[in-house]
Structures are given as C-alpha cells and as structure tokens.
Scaffold this active site. Structure first.
Site, PDB file in Angstrom:
ATOM      1  N   GLU A 272      43.504  33.848 -19.790  1.00  0.00           N
ATOM      2  CA  GLU A 272      43.824  34.873 -20.794  1.00  0.00           C
ATOM      3  C   GLU A 272      45.015  35.727 -20.351  1.00  0.00           C
ATOM      4  O   GLU A 272      45.810  36.178 -21.182  1.00  0.00           O
ATOM      5  CB  GLU A 272      42.609  35.782 -21.015  1.00  0.00           C
TER       6      GLU A 272
ATOM      7  N   THR B 192      39.012  36.726 -24.737  1.00  0.00           N
ATOM      8  CA  THR B 192      38.460  35.828 -25.745  1.00  0.00           C
ATOM      9  C   THR B 192      36.969  36.124 -25.919  1.00  0.00           C
ATOM     10  O   THR B 192      36.352  36.778 -25.077  1.00  0.00           O
ATOM     11  CB  THR B 192      38.664  34.359 -25.337  1.00  0.00           C
TER      12      THR B 192
ATOM     13  N   MET C 188      31.786  39.594 -22.928  1.00  0.00           N
ATOM     14  CA  MET C 188      31.119  39.897 -21.658  1.00  0.00           C
ATOM     15  C   MET C 188      31.733  41.043 -20.847  1.00  0.00           C
ATOM     16  O   MET C 188      31.369  41.212 -19.683  1.00  0.00           O
ATOM     17  CB  MET C 188      31.074  38.617 -20.796  1.00  0.00           C
TER      18      MET C 188
ATOM     19  N   ASP D  12      34.812  30.701 -30.260  1.00  0.00           N
ATOM     20  CA  ASP D  12      33.616  29.942 -30.658  1.00  0.00           C
ATOM     21  C   ASP D  12      32.776  30.775 -31.610  1.00  0.00           C
ATOM     22  O   ASP D  12      32.883  32.001 -31.651  1.00  0.00           O
ATOM     23  CB  ASP D  12      32.792  29.571 -29.417  1.00  0.00           C
TER      24      ASP D  12
END
Ligand code: ADE
Length: 381
Positions: A62, A142, A229, A253
């Site tokens: 990332e 992400t 997270m 996702d």
C-alpha cells in the site's frame, strides 16, 4: 455556599427534582449520552489551514505507490527508537509537508507486514513524537467493503466515523462498552468526498481478517461500509493527542460477497493500492492550505463556500447552531450537521480557497471489472 443555596425552599425543591431525574435516567440514556460525548470529542477540526499531513500505512504494497507518486525521501537515519520496525518518508505536496509512515515488517514471522491495531497505534504515536502533531492524520490502506452498504471492489471510502467491532466489554453503566466500541467521529468531509470522487461511511476495525457472527451483527447494526484492521486504533491515538483524523480505505474484497476474503483480497491488493494512490493524491491536493471546516458538507445540503478572490481568504463554512446537531450513532454519521466544526476562529494565515476543479489528470482512474463482477484491473491512473 452550595448547601446554603440548596437550603432555600424553592432551590431545594428544584435540586430534589433534578436529583430524582438524574437517578431515573436509564442506562440506555446514559449510553446515548456517552455516545454523544464521544461524538463531540472526536470530530476535531483544526482552526487553521492544513499544512502538515501524516499518513499511516500498514502494508508495503500500500505504501510503495504513495512513496513513488509523491517522490518521497526516506528519513534516515530512522527517527524511531532502535529496534522499532517503522519506516518514515517525507516530502511536499501542493505546499503541504507530508510525512508517510509504514508499520514495517516482523522478521519473526516470515517478515510479514506489521498489520493490525497494535503496530498501527504504536507507529502513529512514534511518528507524532518524532515529527510533532500534524494538522491531519490519515489511516490509509485497503479494506473489505459491505455490498449491503453499496460498496464495490475498487471503491474508496472516507470515514464518517471509526469503531471497533470486536471489543465487547459489557459493564453496568455502559461506559466500558462504549469505550470498547470507540465511536471515533471523523470531521464531516462530505464536500471533500464528492470533490475527489470517494464515498463516505462507517469504518469498522478489528485484529482479524475474518469476522465471527457477533462481529457481523455489530457491524450491520452500525451501518458499516468498510471493515479493516487499523483505523479505529489510529483514531484512538489521534483523539488522545487532539489530532484531526480520517481514514481513507480502498476496497479489495466484499465482506458479504461470495468469494473467500483472502483470495479476493490478494487478487485485488495491487489494483486497490493504485486507486488508493490516486485518491490520496486528490485528497492532499484538495485540502492543502484549506480549513477542514470548508469541506464539511456536500453542495446539495448547504450552499458551497464562496470561492475566494485570489487575494482574499476563503470564507469558512458557516457554523450550524448547536441545537441542529443530530445524533447519528448507529448510522453512517454522514447526516451529522457540522456543529462540532463550529466556526473556526480567524486563522493565523489566510486559508486557500477550495479549488473548484479537481485536476482530472491526477484523480481519474479507469477500471476494468472482471467477468466475476468483483476482481478488477486499473487501466489508467
Ligand atoms: N483488509 C482488506 N480486506 C479486509 C477485510 N475483509 N477485513 C479486514 N481487513 C481487510
């Protein structure tokens, strides 16, 4: 003095009534109040123009596109304590001083990225200690998205608020329960989201890539759009240090979709990181030198702030009356009226007017969605 006042018959009558009322307040009401308090405390909007931004990123996949796009220089020797795995870069974007910190890797476990809440919060704390408090901190990365909230792979979201969905700490008063959940409100930035072409929504954090049914229930009840997270952990540090905070998350996702999370995440990580790069660029160029309060609402709800003449400062968004604040905990939160961004006092230096056109060359991205309707490829950034 209080005793003397209270001994007067009428004052005593009022005092007894108030005491009775306060004792009768239900625990649900207390929870509602605690949520209200958290909401007010966490949506910090600085009274001065944004000149220093700190990005916290968990994964090398990332952070690399960001370092490349902004031509950042790694800060060496490391500004962190010996042994700390964090890596820092610095550069300049549209007059902004930009620091980017990556949580680094853990050599004990196959040199994996230091993902999740512990590393993110320590990394941010160390960065603020090393570089000073920024005008805005962004947890960039992400994430999973909820199709039931309208998320699609390749979408990018700005947080309206961040919560923890796996910290369940029931207590009699409900305070620990609320503490566990977090309710870290981001500054309302609806106008900014529209301007750079991203969505807004609740971002929910835990230390797990998967989710147990209770996690899912909590996320659903909160109207969550994004599951990831790090964000709420970073938000907690920011709240503690009075640093304005927002999460910017690119969807790899679909949490409530048919594909296995890990497989879908891995398939889309690179493309989603490129989309994140593009939207981070657009965001930084938009907010550079402006007041965050200028980006409070989208144009459909309030009149846009008048663009300033070249020599004049932009007019800050008009403050809403305190009574207009609508508690939206339990919802997306984007409906909150911007009262906690109450009118900024005059800035020390004139803020830049909100740019009226986003530079399409730096913000557009074309994607080809795969035949399964979920994987995608970035065609142009
Ligand atoms: N990062 C990317 N996808 C995620 C998911 N589904 N849950 C948590 N973190 C993620």
């Amino acid at each position: 003095m209080v005793a003397r006042l209270v001994s007067a018959p009428f004052t005593r009558f009022l005092y007894q009534k108030w005491k009775g009322f306060s004792r009768e307040v239900s625990s649900r009401e207390l929870v509602r109040r605690a949520r209200g308090a958290a909401t007010v405390m966490t949506a910090l909007t600085p009274p001065s123009a944004v000149k220093r931004v700190l990005l916290v990123v968990a994964m090398e996949q990332e952070v690399r596109p960001l370092v490349q796009r902004f031509g950042l220089e790694q800060i060496q020797p490391s500004p962190f304590l010996r042994g700390a795995p964090f890596v820092a870069w610095m550069g300049e974007v549209e007059g902004l001083v930009l620091h980017v910190v990556w949580c680094g890797r853990d050599p004990r476990f196959g040199n994996v990225n230091n993902v999740a809440t512990t590393a993110a919060s320590v990394c941010l704390y160390a960065a603020v200690a090393a570089f000073g408090a920024p005008d805005l901190c962004i947890s960039a990365g992400t994430a999973g998205g909820f199709a039931s909230s309208g998320a699609r792979v390749g979408d990018v979201y700005l947080s309206s608020k961040c919560v923890f969905h796996s910290r369940r700490i029931p207590d009699a008063a409900g305070h620990l329960e609320e503490y566990g959940f977090g309710h870290y409100r981001s500054p309302p930035l609806g106008k900014l989201a529209s301007h750079i072409g991203v969505k807004t929504g609740v971002v929910s954090t835990s230390d797990s890539l998967d989710a147990v049914p209770m996690d899912l229930e909590l996320m659903r009840s909160e109207g969550t759009s994004i599951k990831e997270m790090e964000a709420a952990a970073v938000a907690w540090v920011c709240q503690t240090l009075s640093v304005p905070f927002v999460a910017l998350k690119s969807v790899t996702d679909i949490v409530d979709g048919p594909r296995a999370t890990r497989e879908e995440f891995e398939a889309n990580l690179e493309a989603a990181s490129l989309v994140l790069q593009v939207k981070t660029d657009a965001l930084l160029r938009a907010v550079a030198g402006t007041l965050l309060a200028q980006w409070a609402n989208d144009g459909s709800r309030t009149a846009p702030a008048a663009p300033a003449a070249p020599a004049a400062p932009a007019a800050p968004a008009a403050p809403a009356a305190p009574a207009a604040r609508r508690a939206t905990d339990g919802t997306d939160g984007t409906t909150t009226t911007a009262t906690n961004n109450s009118a900024p006092p005059p800035a020390a230096e004139a803020p830049r007017a909100i740019p009226t056109v986003v530079d399409s060359s730096s913000s557009s991205v074309a994607m080809s969605i795969g035949p399964d309707g979920q994987s995608f490829e970035v065609l142009r950034v």
